[in-house]
Design a protein around this motif. Sequence first.
Motif: not given
Length: 556
Positions: A11-13, A28-29, A32-34, A88-89
């Motif tokens: 998401r763009i801040e 930011r991603p 809520s977790g990974a 990771r993304l």
Amino acid sequence: MRELYSIPGCRIERVTRRSPAGTVIVVRPESSGARCPSCKASSDTPHSTYVRRPADLPAAGRSVQLQLHVRRFFCRNTKCARRTFAERLPGLLAPRARRTRRLATAQRAVGMTAGAEAGARLLPPLAMPTSPDTLLRLMHRAPLPALPTPRVLGVDDWALRKGRTYGSILVDLEAHRVVDLLPDRSASTVAAWLRHHPGVELITRDRSTEYARAATLGAPGAQQVADRWHLLLNVRQMVDRWLTGTHARLRALPEVVPGAESSSGRRHASFPRTRSEEHAGEESRARRVATYEEVRRLHRAGEPLLRISRTLRLARATVRKYARAEAFPERAVRVPGPSILDPFLEYLERRHAAGCENALVLWREIRARGFGGTSRQVHRWLQTRRTAPAGSTPLTRRGNAPNPSTPRPTGSLPSPKQLAWLCVQPQSALLPTEAATLARLEQDAEAARVVALARRFCEMVRERGVTRGAKPTSSCATFEQWLAEARTCGVRAVETFAQGLEHEGDAVRAALTTCWSNAQAEGQITKLKFLKRQMYGRVLMVTRKRGNLVMAERGP
């Protein structure tokens, strides 16, 4: 902003302006977790946060840099070797990458199209700057697409370093594209590729025994087709080898005067040589004669040609030529090529007939008419036409002035290579002087048989009359007749050539009855050479990407 510039999984801040030509987007991603990359266990317990600043695709003509806040998580699996891990993304960014996947894809596409150096110059105006080396790495890392196995395959060799390192190029002749590049040209490598790609029905190749063996081992059911251009090349080489051995005998044949002179406005003999040039030529000839006698002595003693080549430090082609020659092969008389003096020869002949034998005066006159050469050329032209020595000639040399009434020595004959080229040309394409040269050769009975057989073979290859989908013509029957005559002609070079054709008769017959050849492979090799020259001599590894040839930097 999300609709105009979406970032997968983030998401763009905020958006800030870094410079007049650059933009920074803080993201930011969204998750809520990974998952831990080692044990794949989920975790939502944060450990810390750090910032990554990868480059992204430009927006509105401005370069974009992401300020990505990446979280680290605790791994809750007590058996896992990791205590913490970073999220990771995969849809946006590779681990430790300095650019997003979509930016790397766009830069790679530019590099594939324009090349590394040109692409690096093109990308800054597109707000995606990078270096040529980075483009090379991106192109080299691109995965190879899965191409279907070709039905008609062309195989040829190409030089990564001419004379040292060779590879093999495989071309789909129906799709007109490169299928693969192999690291060498050995039969085992090509046969292994064919075994891993079943379905090839027809293979075109040159007359290399390695490629013939590879096609037999890797695709025994495929039809092999010999390249027609190489067949014409081989028959010319055969005639060249025979002429090398008999050139001394053929020089003694009387000349045949052509019916018409096609180039009367040009010189037909070289300028006379000076005394120092003649002395140097005599010394050079004496050394060559001594070498020829030594090669003949060792050959008669039973020494192999390769051992003679190593002992005397001669090229194998030279040793083979001397061993097969019936007499010492004299160097052919060089026929002068076009000269800047040729347009003025008619004027010079007129002035000389009028009695002018002053070279400087003649030079000044033709210089006023547009001649751009020096006076030395006029001096050498006039040297053999003087009726009396020049005023500047020393008294000690006045008795050696050339006599224009003395006939010039005859009996000169073009070199074996030039004669072989004339033998394989269509008769309709020969000049009168060239036809007279062949008529002079055909006064020898053996030469007449060789020239006739070579000419018939070339006509058979050129005028096969086969088109795509047509039925085989009488080319095979003509080939069988030619083969029977060549095997019993009594000339060893022709008989050896005929035996080689008979050994791979199916491939030769297919060349005479099908439309396929290796011309496309030769064209792809020309493109490959162009790619090599684009890199200005850098060490390269040329690879195949999406059916096209691209360049990649070679590792140490």
